[in-house]
Design a protein around this motif. Structure first.
Motif, short mmCIF file in Angstrom:
data_model
loop_
_atom_site.label_atom_id
_atom_site.label_comp_id
_atom_site.label_asym_id
_atom_site.label_seq_id
_atom_site.Cartn_x
_atom_site.Cartn_y
_atom_site.Cartn_z
N SER A 201 -27.82 -2.31 -121.47
CA SER A 201 -26.84 -3.16 -120.76
C SER A 201 -25.82 -3.74 -121.72
O SER A 201 -24.81 -4.30 -121.31
N SER A 202 -26.07 -3.61 -123.02
CA SER A 202 -25.16 -4.18 -124.02
C SER A 202 -23.89 -3.35 -124.11
O SER A 202 -23.91 -2.13 -123.93
N ARG A 203 -22.77 -4.02 -124.39
CA ARG A 203 -21.52 -3.33 -124.66
C ARG A 203 -20.91 -3.82 -125.97
O ARG A 203 -19.70 -3.88 -126.12
N MET A 210 -15.24 2.90 -129.00
CA MET A 210 -16.48 3.06 -128.24
C MET A 210 -16.40 4.32 -127.38
O MET A 210 -15.40 4.55 -126.70
N LEU A 215 -19.32 2.89 -122.98
CA LEU A 215 -18.54 1.84 -122.32
C LEU A 215 -18.80 1.80 -120.83
O LEU A 215 -18.88 0.74 -120.22
N HIS A 216 -18.99 2.97 -120.23
CA HIS A 216 -19.14 3.06 -118.78
C HIS A 216 -20.57 2.80 -118.31
O HIS A 216 -20.79 2.07 -117.34
N GLY A 218 -23.50 2.51 -120.77
CA GLY A 218 -24.42 2.05 -121.80
C GLY A 218 -25.24 3.16 -122.43
O GLY A 218 -26.28 2.90 -123.04
N SER A 412 -19.22 -10.00 -115.84
CA SER A 412 -19.07 -9.83 -117.28
C SER A 412 -19.28 -11.14 -118.01
O SER A 412 -19.17 -12.22 -117.41
N LYS A 439 -18.77 -8.18 -122.35
CA LYS A 439 -19.96 -7.40 -122.02
C LYS A 439 -20.09 -7.33 -120.50
O LYS A 439 -19.95 -8.32 -119.80
N THR A 440 -20.37 -6.12 -119.99
CA THR A 440 -20.53 -5.92 -118.56
C THR A 440 -22.00 -5.94 -118.20
O THR A 440 -22.83 -5.39 -118.91
#
Length: 559
Positions: A201-203, A210, A215-216, A218, A412, A439-440
């Motif tokens: 789940s981290s961005r 990236m 990015l889309h 994870g 986010s 972060k999303t």
């Protein structure tokens, strides 16, 4: 430490904090080499005159710095390659400090975390990026490209388990005296099984470098680094990373145009005799860069194949569709990138930012686009503002966080929210910035979203920080600190007074004492506003398991 430096085969050693204080002159400002996301790098001078870089991780109650410090130490312990920075040693010392909490004194653990790295005098690669008309000659650029690839090959292929760096960019490539590149900053790196794919789940990372699948969704594989490598090679050749094409054929036109510019530059160089060899190298590097930036990760080559293609040992299957898909990454909306953005020329930006001389941050210049507002960072500026303007800024930040946490889909957070990531317009409207740290959050990861894996992620934690923090709670805590900065006019930390939160706690817990938090230079302070702010700040700074959205709504209504 001198003997460790001379023995290239030695592993990183534990080094006492006192020794690091001595060689950095107690971490004096005149020894600062640079600042990173979680620390400051100092120049250390040993007794024999040799120099070393000492990276001091900033003390924080947030989990990020601890995890990144552990990553760096663990991974630098197992890598040894001429194109990866050498870790000489580390320091991890914990001391107990006596602090007041809830009307009584308790002991809390405070951690000192430092890394000792080889000293690289030429600095980072981002300082040397330029187009073909100036800057580094081609032979040096090619040497840097091949060196980065060699370092990445060691990470991906020459260890029992591959290491994915996840933050490859020119700022994380250092250069030694002979312009040999060294990959640094393993804070975000991951250890994988040979063909493992990780979904997170981290961005965390840097936009522009990236990989799209990371990015889309994870997704992390070795191909994540390959995408970043392609962007870096592209920048080394052209001086920029914004490749945009209109038609598939324009990729060929771009390559030919770049080759023509380089050919003209090489022909003007005195005594140049290997023109065709250099032009073939340049063409191969551009093609490889564009293939590495392929939208589809399965189409990106492994690092061994990349090295063979760059050396001319393997043919390059260059397909215009590769370039067509990769170009969608720039200026598209497929991965949450903004749309309908105004495109500005370099000349317009130079005029607006006074030739980029009006610096207001580490890489930010203040400027005014024609008929547009002027911005300045909030960091350190609150003490210059009236009470009403401070309230307008505080309310605006709360509204921005409410939008990110509850209105935006998917929600986010900003992983490194602080007053430096808040900019203020000329009419004192705050704007949340620093998109590299956004972060999303996805609902399918809700069970593990943003939670720390172990209690030790919070060195120096007090009893009230026992619960593992979510990303929203991290933003809540940061918002509380920003509110304290706004009403007190103080910095979040200073050497003489320590942490702002520690100073403020004793007043936040006594309603009759909250007026002592206010900047003494302020007039016309509204007690009702102050009470609301202190109520929110007390909740956020003491980190209860509350919903920051509800608190922000209460704050907006009251102010």
């Amino acid at each position: 430490m001198e003997s460790i430096l001379q023995d290239q085969s030695s592993r990183p050693h534990s080094i006492p904090l006192q020794h690091l204080k001595e060689i950095t002159n107690n971490f004096s400002e005149d020894r600062i080499l640079g600042h990173g996301g979680i620390g400051v790098v100092y120049k250390g001078v040993l007794h024999n005159g040799e120099m070393i870089a000492v990276k001091k991780i900033v003390s924080s109650l947030m989990p990020g710095p601890q995890k990144q410090f552990e990553n760096e130490v663990y991974h630098l312990m197992i890598v040894r390659n001429p194109n990866i920075v050498r870790c000489v040693g580390y320091c991890y010392e914990i001391k107990n400090a006596c602090l007041e909490y809830n009307g009584k004194y308790i002991f809390a653990e405070m951690a000192e975390r430092l890394l000792c790295l080889e000293y690289l005098p030429k600095g980072s690669l981002d300082k040397y990026l330029s187009d073909e008309s100036s800057g580094l000659e081609w032979s040096t650029r090619y040497k840097i490209i091949m060196g980065i690839c060699n370092g990445l090959r060691h990470l991906h292929e020459q260890n029992d388990k591959p290491i994915v760096h996840l933050d490859l960019k020119p700022a994380n490539i250092m250069l030694d005296d002979s312009m040999e590149p060294k990959i640094i900053d393993f804070g975000l790196s991951r250890l994988l099984d040979k063909e493992q794919t990780i979904c997170t789940s981290s961005r965390d990372g840097t936009f522009g470098y990236m990989a799209p699948e990371f990015l889309h969704s994870g997704t992390i594989t070795r191909k994540s680094d390959i995408f970043s490598l392609g962007v870096i090679i592209f920048e080394i050749i052209t001086g920029r990373r914004d490749y945009v094409d209109v038609t598939p054929n324009s990729s060929y036109e771009f390559i030919e145009d770049t080759l023509k510019k380089w050919r003209n530059t090489l022909e003007r160089a005195p005594g140049y005799r290997s023109l065709e060899i250099e032009c073939q190298q340049i063409k191969r590097c551009i093609q490889v860069a564009l293939i590495c930036m392929n939208f589809e990760r399965a189409e990106r080559p492994r690092i061994m194949k990349i090295i063979s293609m760059l050396q001319g040992l393997e043919s390059i299957d260059f397909d215009v569709t590769n370039v067509e898909t990769s170009s969608r990454l720039f200026g598209s909306t497929d991965f949450g990138m903004p749309k309908n953005l105004t495109k500005l020329s370099c000349q317009e930006l130079q005029i607006a930012h006074r030739d980029f001389s009006n610096i207001v941050g580490s890489v930010v210049c203040k400027g005014t686009i024609k008929d547009g507002p002027e911005f300045f960072p909030l960091d350190g500026k609150a003490a210059q503002l009236s009470w009403d303007r401070r309230m307008k800024i505080a309310t605006g930040i709360a509204k921005g966080l409410r939008y990110l946490h509850s209105e935006l889909q998917p929600p986010s957070t900003i992983s490194k929210l602080n007053s430096k990531s808040v900019y203020v317009t000329e009419d004192f409207t705050p704007k949340l910035v620093d998109f590299e740290c956004w972060k999303t959050m996805f609902s399918k990861h809700s069970k593990t979203l943003g939670h720390s894996n172990n209690e030790s992620s919070f060195p120096g934690h007090l009893d009230f920080l026992k619960d593992k923090p979510s990303e929203v709670q991290c933003n809540s805590f940061a918002f509380g600190v920003i509110l304290l900065e706004i009403i007190s006019g103080r910095l979040p930390y200073c050497k003489d007074n320590g942490y702002l939160v520690h100073w403020a706690i004793k007043y936040l817990q006594q309603p009759k004492e909250i007026s002592k938090l206010v900047d003494p230079e302020l007039t016309n302070v509204r007690p009702d506003h102050l009470a609301v702010i202190c109520g929110v700040a007390a909740g956020d700074a003491l980190w209860p398991a509350k919903n920051v959205v509800k608190q922000n709504e209460q704050f907006e209504l009251s102010c």
